[in-house]
Design a protein around this motif. Structure first.
Motif, PDB file in Angstrom:
ATOM      1  N   ARG A 172       0.827  -1.209   0.000  1.00 50.85           N
ATOM      2  CA  ARG A 172       0.000   0.000   0.000  1.00 50.85           C
ATOM      3  C   ARG A 172       0.861   1.260   0.000  1.00 50.85           C
ATOM      4  N   ALA A 173       0.355   2.318  -0.621  1.00 47.48           N
ATOM      5  CA  ALA A 173       1.041   3.611  -0.652  1.00 47.48           C
ATOM      6  C   ALA A 173       0.873   4.325   0.679  1.00 47.48           C
ATOM      7  N   VAL A 174       1.890   5.090   1.071  1.00 45.99           N
ATOM      8  CA  VAL A 174       1.845   5.762   2.369  1.00 45.99           C
ATOM      9  C   VAL A 174       1.229   7.153   2.296  1.00 45.99           C
ATOM     10  N   ASN A 175       1.083   7.688   1.085  1.00 53.82           N
ATOM     11  CA  ASN A 175       0.477   9.012   0.945  1.00 53.82           C
ATOM     12  C   ASN A 175      -0.006   9.188  -0.491  1.00 53.82           C
ATOM     13  N   ALA A 176      -0.660  10.318  -0.742  1.00 51.37           N
ATOM     14  CA  ALA A 176      -1.243  10.562  -2.059  1.00 51.37           C
ATOM     15  C   ALA A 176      -0.188  10.708  -3.145  1.00 51.37           C
ATOM     16  N   ALA A 177       0.998  11.156  -2.789  1.00 51.98           N
ATOM     17  CA  ALA A 177       2.070  11.341  -3.769  1.00 51.98           C
ATOM     18  C   ALA A 177       2.840  10.058  -4.055  1.00 51.98           C
ATOM     19  N   ASN A 178       2.542   8.997  -3.333  1.00 50.47           N
ATOM     20  CA  ASN A 178       3.210   7.697  -3.540  1.00 50.47           C
ATOM     21  C   ASN A 178       4.712   7.788  -3.357  1.00 50.47           C
ATOM     22  N   THR A 179       5.143   8.527  -2.362  1.00 44.18           N
ATOM     23  CA  THR A 179       6.589   8.628  -2.122  1.00 44.18           C
ATOM     24  C   THR A 179       7.152   7.383  -1.437  1.00 44.18           C
ATOM     25  N   GLY A 180       6.288   6.501  -0.990  1.00 43.74           N
ATOM     26  CA  GLY A 180       6.739   5.263  -0.369  1.00 43.74           C
ATOM     27  C   GLY A 180       5.603   4.264  -0.285  1.00 43.74           C
ATOM     28  N   PHE A 181       5.958   3.000  -0.066  1.00 41.57           N
ATOM     29  CA  PHE A 181       4.979   1.919   0.046  1.00 41.57           C
ATOM     30  C   PHE A 181       5.360   1.024   1.223  1.00 41.57           C
ATOM     31  N   VAL A 182       4.354   0.492   1.901  1.00 38.08           N
ATOM     32  CA  VAL A 182       4.600  -0.514   2.933  1.00 38.08           C
ATOM     33  C   VAL A 182       4.277  -1.883   2.347  1.00 38.08           C
ATOM     34  N   ASP A 183       5.034  -2.883   2.790  1.00 37.36           N
ATOM     35  CA  ASP A 183       4.866  -4.232   2.256  1.00 37.36           C
ATOM     36  C   ASP A 183       3.528  -4.831   2.669  1.00 37.36           C
ATOM     37  N   GLY A 184       3.074  -5.786   1.862  1.00 33.73           N
ATOM     38  CA  GLY A 184       1.905  -6.562   2.228  1.00 33.73           C
ATOM     39  C   GLY A 184       2.236  -7.553   3.328  1.00 33.73           C
ATOM     40  N   TYR A 185       1.228  -8.210   3.863  1.00 38.96           N
ATOM     41  CA  TYR A 185       1.451  -9.172   4.937  1.00 38.96           C
ATOM     42  C   TYR A 185       0.377 -10.254   4.901  1.00 38.96           C
ATOM     43  N   THR A 186       0.711 -11.395   5.494  1.00 41.83           N
ATOM     44  CA  THR A 186      -0.213 -12.520   5.612  1.00 41.83           C
ATOM     45  C   THR A 186      -0.138 -13.051   7.034  1.00 41.83           C
ATOM     46  N   THR A 187      -1.281 -13.196   7.676  1.00 44.15           N
ATOM     47  CA  THR A 187      -1.315 -13.725   9.040  1.00 44.15           C
ATOM     48  C   THR A 187      -2.122 -15.019   9.072  1.00 44.15           C
ATOM     49  N   LEU A 188      -1.815 -15.832  10.057  1.00 42.23           N
ATOM     50  CA  LEU A 188      -2.470 -17.128  10.230  1.00 42.23           C
ATOM     51  C   LEU A 188      -3.124 -17.186  11.599  1.00 42.23           C
ATOM     52  N   ASP A 189      -4.391 -17.591  11.629  1.00 39.17           N
ATOM     53  CA  ASP A 189      -5.123 -17.817  12.876  1.00 39.17           C
ATOM     54  C   ASP A 189      -5.450 -19.301  13.009  1.00 39.17           C
ATOM     55  N   LEU A 190      -5.444 -19.803  14.226  1.00 40.13           N
ATOM     56  CA  LEU A 190      -5.822 -21.188  14.513  1.00 40.13           C
ATOM     57  C   LEU A 190      -6.747 -21.198  15.723  1.00 40.13           C
ATOM     58  N   GLY A 191      -7.732 -22.089  15.699  1.00 39.34           N
ATOM     59  CA  GLY A 191      -8.661 -22.148  16.817  1.00 39.34           C
ATOM     60  C   GLY A 191      -9.226 -23.529  17.030  1.00 39.34           C
ATOM     61  N   ALA A 192      -9.844 -23.704  18.190  1.00 40.61           N
ATOM     62  CA  ALA A 192     -10.507 -24.964  18.515  1.00 40.61           C
ATOM     63  C   ALA A 192     -11.637 -24.674  19.487  1.00 40.61           C
ATOM     64  N   SER A 193     -12.665 -25.509  19.443  1.00 39.47           N
ATOM     65  CA  SER A 193     -13.780 -25.384  20.372  1.00 39.47           C
ATOM     66  C   SER A 193     -14.255 -26.772  20.764  1.00 39.47           C
ATOM     67  N   TYR A 194     -14.862 -26.835  21.935  1.00 40.52           N
ATOM     68  CA  TYR A 194     -15.393 -28.118  22.399  1.00 40.52           C
ATOM     69  C   TYR A 194     -16.703 -27.868  23.131  1.00 40.52           C
ATOM     70  N   GLU A 195     -17.745 -28.563  22.679  1.00 36.39           N
ATOM     71  CA  GLU A 195     -19.073 -28.455  23.286  1.00 36.39           C
ATOM     72  C   GLU A 195     -19.355 -29.705  24.101  1.00 36.39           C
TER      73      GLU A 195
END
Length: 683
Positions: free
Chosen positions: A613-636
């Motif tokens: 993503r761009a950091v401002n309207a002038a596109n003077t810089g960009f931040v990298d994309g990212y991927t996160t992982l979630d894990l869960g469990a439930s017991y009834e």
């Protein structure tokens, strides 16, 4: 509204004459699909009570089952399952500041309670008392008047149940946060009542931070006559939490901004006293009277008020070699926002030959008073790599920076015409009187907006549609970091074109795909530090989604969006540039599997991705994309004769460090990885 009431009896007589020929569809949310990651019906906007597959626009529904599986506590927790929804330009620990399809969601107009009340979203809305969250994407000016064309986020409250209900939840996380929630529902004679309350201390793993939250809510359903339903909702919310200090990028060198290295997610270069304190109440009354099976009138009135004291901080003027820089603090004491809504509409169904018309005629009157506090500012030396404590500062008396009084009144008409169940045409028109008056300026407009669309259903499990929608949006007030902070910007009209397809290959599974093209006025912080409305922004993209039960034991919620968002016209320095904080690709997939061999056990996993993503309207810089992982469990299981559910849910279990939001040359880092626990029982 008076004319609508006076005309009600005439409409009722016409309806009685044809009641054996045609009826309105009437669905309540409690009759929708249970224990599912998908939903059949939508409850907001001009298409309320319509099947999702029969609506010619993109609608995402996040039902209670999915909210519970992810232990969602905020709107952001809920809607991250939706294509093209991401965190906007500010820390999300205070409230869920969102963008949809790259367009910021207006926190004063685009969040609705039960499809009616525009709640002021400057504090996190509780999820414990919500039955579902709906996202109606794109322009919604026909029904809701002035609102950003990002879409409407509709929060649907849980209604009283026919049978007595008592549910108690306890929850905690690995950082020391803990709390409890109680949900009670009773029928008292002809009245159903539901009560929710929760309290918790807030710990998110960020050092030098603290917080707490609490809320109480009530919902009442009363049917004093067979044809009349009255519903009341009330909630009070209180939240205080440390807002982590953001990064204010140094001025670009030779047109390029240097992005600082990501720090440990738990690091806070601010301090615990930099709190955002807010309280809010929301009150809503609704009534619906069915003249006949074909005609009904609905009325709604409500108010939303928030009082917020914010201690915002950013770290800038830094040296990346030594880490030395300055933390700037702005204390905004008691900014107050208060909104009122009155709405009435008449819905009816009738035939003209072989064509069934579902007509909606209505009027709405919305006012909002805003009192924005001037900031008292402080500066402190700080080090990015080895932060020190900052001396606490008292909350100053309030000085008013600006006031704003918005008035948005309109009338609208909408017709959904269906031929032989396979062809649907929609046409809507709204006329609006709008004004926004500040301390030194006033803006007035009387715009009209039009929408139309067509949908074809070659089979009952498939629909293909196209639409054109004009939206109305306020220009807003220049942000606090701008040199013209508090200035009112003019209102504007947006345009949206969309083509889509929806498939229900089997009961419980919904597949969607859509192409959209949105144009709107562009507002941004320019290179001189002024927040301006300049030129036109273009958002063109495609999104896909799949939700529901693939098998009896496997549920899925998956979505992705491909988006090209650019500055189409305006200042030469920004034309053709990517819009700030907008990723070209984002997507998510979340699944829950319930092994048949282990009764009561559920296993879940989710992957969430946001692109560069761009950091401002002038596109003077960009931040990298990212991927996160979630894990869960439930017991009834059961303890004694009471059902008990135990859940554990890990967020970002791999500990990825990432920039959660960017824009206006500000960066907000994502929160640390966390594991949440909960245990709930009903009796």
């Amino acid at each position: 509204m008076i004319s609508l009431l006076m005309g009600g009896s005439a409409f009722a007589q016409a309806a009685d004459a044809m009641r054996d020929r045609v009826e309105l569809d009437e669905i309540v949310v409690t009759a929708d699909r249970k224990n599912s990651f998908s939903a059949d019906y939508v409850q907001a906007g001009a298409f309320r009570d319509a099947r999702v597959i029969d609506t010619p626009l993109t609608v995402s529904v996040i039902p209670k089952e999915l909210l519970t599986a992810q232990q969602a506590l905020t709107v952001l927790d809920a809607v991250r399952n939706t294509a093209g929804v991401s965190q906007s330009q500010i820390n999300s620990v205070i409230y869920s500041n969102l963008s949809i399809r790259g367009i910021p969601v207006d926190n004063t107009t685009n969040y609705r309670l039960n499809g009616v009340l525009p709640i002021i979203n400057f504090i996190d809305m509780p999820m414990e008392n919500k039955d579902r969250v709906e996202v109606l994407k794109g322009a919604a000016g026909l029904y809701y008047g002035f609102a950003a064309p990002s879409g409407i986020v509709n929060l649907v409250t849980s209604r009283p149940t026919e049978e007595p209900l008592t549910t108690v939840d306890f929850f905690a996380n690995i950082h020391g946060g803990a709390g409890g929630h109680v949900d009670l529902s009773r029928v008292l004679g002809p009245i159903g009542v539901r009560f929710n309350a929760a309290a918790a201390n807030l710990e998110n793993g960020v050092k030098r931070s603290k917080g707490d939250r609490k809320f109480v809510s009530g919902a009442l359903d009363w049917k004093p006559a067979e044809k009349l339903l009255i519903q009341l909702d009330a909630e009070y919310i209180d939240k205080s939490i440390t807002e982590p200090t953001e990064i204010a990028l140094n001025p670009p060198v030779n047109g390029a901004s240097i992005i600082p290295p990501l720090q440990g997610a738990s690091k806070n270069i601010g301090d615990s006293w930099l709190l955002a304190d807010a309280w809010e109440y929301n009150l809503l009354a609704r009534a619906k009277y069915n003249f006949s099976p074909a005609w009904s009138a609905s009325f709604g009135a409500g108010t939303s008020k928030v009082d917020r004291t914010r201690r915002y901080s950013s770290f800038g003027s830094y040296n990346l070699i030594t880490g030395n820089g300055v933390v700037g603090v702005g204390i905004f004491p008691h900014s107050v926002y208060e909104a009122f809504i009155y709405r009435a509409d008449l819905a009816g169904a009738f035939l003209t030959g072989p064509i069934k018309h579902e007509l909606l005629i209505g009027a709405s009157d919305y006012t909002r008073d805003s009192t924005v506090a001037a900031a008292v500012r402080h500066s402190f030396p700080q080090n990015l790599y080895n932060p020190i404590r900052l001396p606490a500062q008292p909350t100053p008396p309030r000085t008013i920076l600006n006031t704003s009084k918005v008035k948005d009144s309109g009338v609208y008409i909408f017709d959904r015409a269906t031929y032989n169940k396979w062809l649907q045409l929609t046409l809507g028109y709204r006329k609006t009187e709008y004004s926004d008056e500040g301390m030194t300026s006033k803006y007035e407009a009387s715009p009209s907006s039009l929408s139309y669309g067509v949908m074809v259903k070659p089979w009952k499990w498939m629909s293909v549609y196209g639409n054109y929608v004009e939206g109305l949006e306020s220009g807003g007030i220049a942000q606090s970091i701008a040199k013209n902070a508090g200035e009112l910007l003019p209102a504007a009209i947006s345009e949206q074109k969309e083509l889509g397809i929806k498939l229900e290959p089997r009961r419980g599974v919904l597949l969607t795909a859509a192409y959209f093209d949105i144009s709107r006025a562009s507002s941004y912080l320019n290179s001189s530090g002024f927040f301006v409305q300049d030129g036109e922004a273009s958002y063109e993209g495609a999104e896909v989604s799949a939700t529901g039960e693939v098998t009896r034991d496997l549920s899925i919620s998956a979505s992705a969006v491909f988006l090209e968002a650019v500055q189409a016209t305006g200042a030469p320095s920004v034309v053709g540039k990517r819009l700030e904080n907008v990723a070209k690709f984002s997507g998510s997939i979340f699944v829950e599997y319930r092994p048949p061999a282990f009764a009561g056990l559920g296993l879940s996993a989710g992957v969430f991705h946001v692109g560069r993503r761009a950091v401002n309207a002038a596109n003077t810089g960009f931040v990298d994309g990212y991927t996160t992982l979630d894990l869960g469990a439930s017991y009834e299981t059961e303890i004694g004769e009471n059902p008990v559910t135990i859940r554990v849910y890990g967020e970002n279990v791999t500990g990825v460090k990432y920039w959660a939001a960017s824009g206006s040359s500000l960066l907000a880092q994502g929160l640390p990885a966390s594991v949440k626990f909960s245990i709930s029982t009903s009796f």
